[in-house]
Design a protein around this motif. Sequence first.
Motif, PDB file in Angstrom:
ATOM      1  N   GLN A  44      30.185  47.187  83.316  1.00 19.09           N
ATOM      2  CA  GLN A  44      31.900  48.256  83.774  1.00 19.09           C
ATOM      3  C   GLN A  44      32.593  47.021  82.850  1.00 19.09           C
ATOM      4  O   GLN A  44      31.885  45.905  82.810  1.00 19.09           O
ATOM      5  CB  GLN A  44      31.580  47.885  85.433  1.00 19.09           C
ATOM      6  CG  GLN A  44      31.147  49.435  85.318  1.00 19.09           C
ATOM      7  CD  GLN A  44      31.757  49.409  86.756  1.00 19.09           C
ATOM      8  OE1 GLN A  44      31.247  49.218  87.885  1.00 19.09           O
ATOM      9  NE2 GLN A  44      32.583  51.110  87.097  1.00 19.09           N
TER      10      GLN A  44
ATOM     11  N   VAL B  30      32.288  44.570  91.473  1.00 16.19           N
ATOM     12  CA  VAL B  30      31.478  45.128  90.045  1.00 16.19           C
ATOM     13  C   VAL B  30      29.856  46.460  90.437  1.00 16.19           C
ATOM     14  O   VAL B  30      29.149  45.352  90.611  1.00 16.19           O
ATOM     15  CB  VAL B  30      31.688  45.074  88.568  1.00 16.19           C
ATOM     16  CG1 VAL B  30      30.947  45.541  88.087  1.00 16.19           C
ATOM     17  CG2 VAL B  30      32.942  44.178  88.080  1.00 16.19           C
TER      18      VAL B  30
ATOM     19  N   SER C 131      32.594  40.136  90.655  1.00 18.77           N
ATOM     20  CA  SER C 131      33.621  40.579  90.784  1.00 18.77           C
ATOM     21  C   SER C 131      34.521  41.129  89.604  1.00 18.77           C
ATOM     22  O   SER C 131      33.535  40.213  88.702  1.00 18.77           O
ATOM     23  CB  SER C 131      34.180  40.114  91.961  1.00 18.77           C
ATOM     24  OG  SER C 131      35.083  38.773  91.926  1.00 18.77           O
ATOM     25  N   GLN C 132      35.683  41.368  89.341  1.00 18.15           N
ATOM     26  CA  GLN C 132      36.753  41.510  88.538  1.00 18.15           C
ATOM     27  C   GLN C 132      37.468  40.469  88.604  1.00 18.15           C
ATOM     28  O   GLN C 132      38.706  40.729  87.544  1.00 18.15           O
ATOM     29  CB  GLN C 132      37.332  42.726  88.339  1.00 18.15           C
ATOM     30  CG  GLN C 132      36.562  43.768  88.279  1.00 18.15           C
ATOM     31  CD  GLN C 132      36.624  45.303  87.687  1.00 18.15           C
ATOM     32  OE1 GLN C 132      37.747  45.315  88.561  1.00 18.15           O
ATOM     33  NE2 GLN C 132      36.162  46.337  87.721  1.00 18.15           N
TER      34      GLN C 132
END
Length: 396
Positions: free
Chosen positions: A396, A391, A297-298
Amino acid sequence: MLRPPRGVLVGGLITSIYALTVLLTTIPYPGKIGVNYNTLGTDWMVFYGAIRSVLDGHASLIFDAERFTDFLNAAFAGWLSKPLDLRPWAYPPSFLLLLLPFAPLGFFASYVAFQLATAGLLAVALRFRADDRATSEVLLAIVLLCPAAFINVIDGQAVFLVAALIVGGLRLLESRPVLGGLILGLLTFKPQFCILVPLALIAAGQWRAFWAAGLSALALAAASGAIFGWELWLRWFPLMVENLTGSNTKWIEVGRIWGNSVYTCAMLLGAPQGLASGLQLLAALFAAASVVIAFRSQLGVREKMAVFLAATLLAAPHSGPYDQELLMLAAVLWLTVLDAPRPPLWCWTLALLIWLVPLVSPPVLIPVSRPAPLLTVALIVLVLHRRPVLVHNASQ
């Protein structure tokens, strides 16, 4: 900057002073206040006794639990308030390499030096940006003054080093991934705390760090084999398998059952051994899935650290009251990233409960701590609840 509610602050200070009092009274009045720890540094006796045995040409001694315990009781009779129960050596030979610099110092000097050195490494690891120095100072104060930290010092354990390697390694993943991986690979000195490292690095797409961690672990193992002899590894591997499979009943009686793991708490709550082992496996799978979700994840670095620290403790097949330091650090990291300017009272209450767990441990003696793994699960869920969209592309 974190500012706990007055009641939480007062409760934390009182229990911290109590833990310090237990530490200070353990040598002159062991067991008069709190749990009877026998004397200071009983776990360090195992560490120091092992490295001295190997250096003095008695390496085989450390793999014979009864003889090794007899050796410890004879060598430290002047320190102990009563003879130690069975104290086996259950660590890989790579741990001996980390103990080697402390071996010439003598028992007490090496005990103090190891605690100071590892606490210093943790302090360095917790230093965030210069513009966030206040948060770093609060984090450091909490992790060094919480009850788990005092119990770590009383026992002479290595959780400061474990926490320093986790925090230092994860913080460097973005800016210096190779160095971060090299640091994380050193966690293999306590294998129960490194099992989630490969998953985290793969989930994050940190392949350079992944290979660096493997190289670091191999280098540590190779160096220990070259210095101490490969026979130690050949003796340790079967012992490790025996401990993990549960076929070593002595290890269950004197090791795992005195810990804080999911397995231990389930057994003490009445679960048969097979069910307790199954629950430990489910906990490990949940921990692994949580780490993958977090690192895919971010989420920010602190949230990922919090998930990893808590998941590492949950997945470990054996942990002690001092290892709750990892969960306390995870809780404070979570508090620092909450959206509210001042986290609500229930958040601080959860952190205070985590703070108190080591004081009501081990679960084998104090039943109220047996549901404690649920706090770890709750913290992981709360941190992941904040996660943004996953993500889908590692670039990214």
